[in-house]
Write an enzyme that holds these catalytic residues in place. Structure first.
Site, short mmCIF file in Angstrom:
data_model
loop_
_atom_site.label_atom_id
_atom_site.label_comp_id
_atom_site.label_asym_id
_atom_site.label_seq_id
_atom_site.Cartn_x
_atom_site.Cartn_y
_atom_site.Cartn_z
N HIS A 215 0.87 -1.18 0.00
CA HIS A 215 0.00 0.00 0.00
C HIS A 215 0.92 1.24 0.00
CE1 HIS A 215 -2.71 3.01 1.84
NE2 HIS A 215 -3.72 2.23 1.52
N ASP B 173 3.25 -4.36 8.19
CA ASP B 173 2.02 -3.57 8.07
C ASP B 173 0.84 -4.55 8.21
OD1 ASP B 173 -0.21 -2.25 7.22
OD2 ASP B 173 0.64 -1.56 5.31
N GLN C 194 -4.40 -4.71 7.03
CA GLN C 194 -5.45 -5.61 6.53
C GLN C 194 -5.53 -6.90 7.34
OE1 GLN C 194 -7.75 -4.95 4.39
NE2 GLN C 194 -6.93 -3.00 3.72
N LYS D 268 -10.20 -0.38 10.58
CA LYS D 268 -10.34 -1.57 9.72
C LYS D 268 -10.68 -2.82 10.55
CE LYS D 268 -7.11 0.06 6.22
NZ LYS D 268 -7.88 0.55 5.08
N CYS E 21 -4.85 2.66 -3.56
CA CYS E 21 -3.62 3.18 -2.95
C CYS E 21 -2.46 2.20 -3.11
CB CYS E 21 -3.81 3.52 -1.46
SG CYS E 21 -5.00 4.80 -1.19
N1 PLP Z 1 -1.61 -0.53 4.80
C1 PLP Z 1 -2.55 -1.22 4.16
C2 PLP Z 1 -2.24 -2.61 3.69
C3 PLP Z 1 -3.81 -0.67 3.97
O1 PLP Z 1 -4.77 -1.38 3.34
C4 PLP Z 1 -4.06 0.65 4.45
C5 PLP Z 1 -5.36 1.29 4.22
O2 PLP Z 1 -6.08 0.97 3.30
C6 PLP Z 1 -3.04 1.32 5.12
C7 PLP Z 1 -1.82 0.70 5.28
C8 PLP Z 1 -3.23 2.70 5.66
O3 PLP Z 1 -4.21 2.69 6.65
P1 PLP Z 1 -4.79 4.08 7.23
O4 PLP Z 1 -5.29 4.83 6.03
O5 PLP Z 1 -5.86 3.65 8.14
O6 PLP Z 1 -3.67 4.77 7.91
#
Ligand code: PLP
Length: 393
Positions: A110, A187, A190, A213, A351
């Protein structure tokens, strides 16, 4: 089965966009409003019972998060989300990286776990390295091995891709990275809502996720760091709550985790996140995963019957979410017709532009599950999708 816990489903809605943000159970919303209505105060400051109570509740939320990911309370830093947590680490490494150092990420990250590292490398002169995935969407571990070396200082990868839904072999990768002395940031934005998290089993140095999430509120996220990994990070911001002593000419900083939590924290959000974690634990992972697998297998089986479908990666190795295109029709056109039928999916690059570039497409349609989805949702989604495809024939 669980829809009754989520007031938003009192009116008809086919929600297949939980990877973007999950819906909230009533108890989470109540935890948020109860705190504001009955227990509200700032934390770590006051002397009255209300202030002490708010502090106890905020710190109890930290304890719950620690238990949820099998960590120690001192290793939990509240942030406003996964993005801020990753930026906190990446910004910290501005003072720690040298031009010959390397940062290694996967092509499937992401942007939140890609751009901060890219920018860190541009600032410090360190090399930004990317390892590839295979055609089926799984990581190319040979490529990872080829790019890992004694200059690698950080490996930053997702436990579960937000485009592919593949649970990655992070333990294996973490072990390999540690052999070269690199630190590993995982990370979990998800994965947290789909599989149990045990940061000790993952063996990572840092782990991040967002509350929204995992059925919690927006505005709250978590940075876990093993103690020595957190200790190397300088303060991310300066201000109240993160100091020990302030003099005209110098300041000493508070112990962790306060050192990394400057200013008034997201108190109500942390307390409501605790409620979301309780909600999950009350149902239990076994039940959540059993239900999700049944609905997801059904979804994949139905999607496979659509002959123009082009999956991003092998649909048989995914969990909880799937991205695809319909040959000859732009995903935006499909999504507009789905939206008219009250079906929420995500369309675009999610993203994650580099992963779409890997497959030579600009965008895809993503359907992602939450614990509330049912096979009936899948049937309604598939029939709406068939209608959209039919429209362009
Ligand atoms: N990492 C992953 C794999 C994501 O899917 C997302 C959000 O879609 C993020 C990071 C970023 O999360 P946030 O926008 O809640 O900070």
């Amino acid at each position: 089965m669980f829809k009754k816990d989520f007031p938003i489903f009192d009116t008809p809605l086919i929600y297949l966009d939980s990877a973007a943000s999950a819906q909230k159970p009533k108890m989470v919303v109540e935890a948020l409003s109860d705190f504001y209505l009955k227990d509200y105060s700032n934390v770590h400051r006051g002397t009255c019972e209300l202030a002490n109570r708010a502090t106890r509740m905020y710190e109890s939320a930290r304890k719950s998060v620690a238990e949820f990911i099998v960590a120690d309370e001192k290793e939990i830093v509240f942030t406003k989300g996964a993005t801020e947590a990753i930026n906190m680490v990446a910004t910290g490494y501005e003072q720690l990286l040298k031009p010959d150092d390397e940062v290694l990420v996967s092509i499937s990250e992401h942007h939140a776990n890609f751009v901060p590292w890219q920018q860190l490398c541009l600032k410090t002169g360190a090399k930004f390295c990317i390892f590839n995935m295979k055609e089926d969407g799984s990581w190319d571990l040979d490529d990872f091995k080829a790019k890992l070396n004694e200059n690698t200082k950080i490996v930053a990868v997702s436990v579960m891709s937000n485009v592919l839904g593949i649970i990655n072999p992070v333990k294996k990768l973490t072990d390999m990275a540690h052999q070269f002395g690199a630190k590993v940031l995982l990370d979990g934005a998800q994965s947290v809502a789909h599989i149990p998290t045990n940061v000790k089993d993952f063996g990572c140095d840092y782990f991040v996720f967002s509350g929204h999430k995992i059925y919690g509120p927006t505005g709250i996220g978590v940075l876990y760091g093993a103690m020595e990994a957190l200790e190397v990070l300088p303060p991310y911001q300066f201000g109240g709550d993160m100091v020990k002593d302030v003099f005209i000419d110098k300041t000493t900083f508070a112990d962790l985790p306060a050192k990394l939590e400057a200013g008034t924290p997201p108190i109500a959000e942390a307390i409501a996140l605790q409620s979301a974690l309780n909600y999950i634990q009350n149902i239990g992972w076994e039940e959540i995963q059993k239900n999700e697998k049944q609905v997801f297998d059904y979804l994949i089986q139905k999607l496979k019957n659509i002959h123009q479908i082009q999956f991003l990666g092998n649909p048989d190795i995914k969990t909880g979410l799937v991205s695809f295109n319909i040959k000859g029709i732009h995903p935006n056109d499909i999504s507009m017709i789905l939206a008219k039928q009250n079906v929420c999916v995500r369309v675009g690059h999610h993203c994650a532009m580099p992963i779409h570039q890997f497959w030579g497409v600009n965008a895809s349609i993503r359907a992602s599950l939450g614990l509330y989805n049912t096979t009936e949702d899948v049937d309604l989604f598939i029939s709406a999708l068939q209608k959209a495809i039919g429209f362009f024939k």
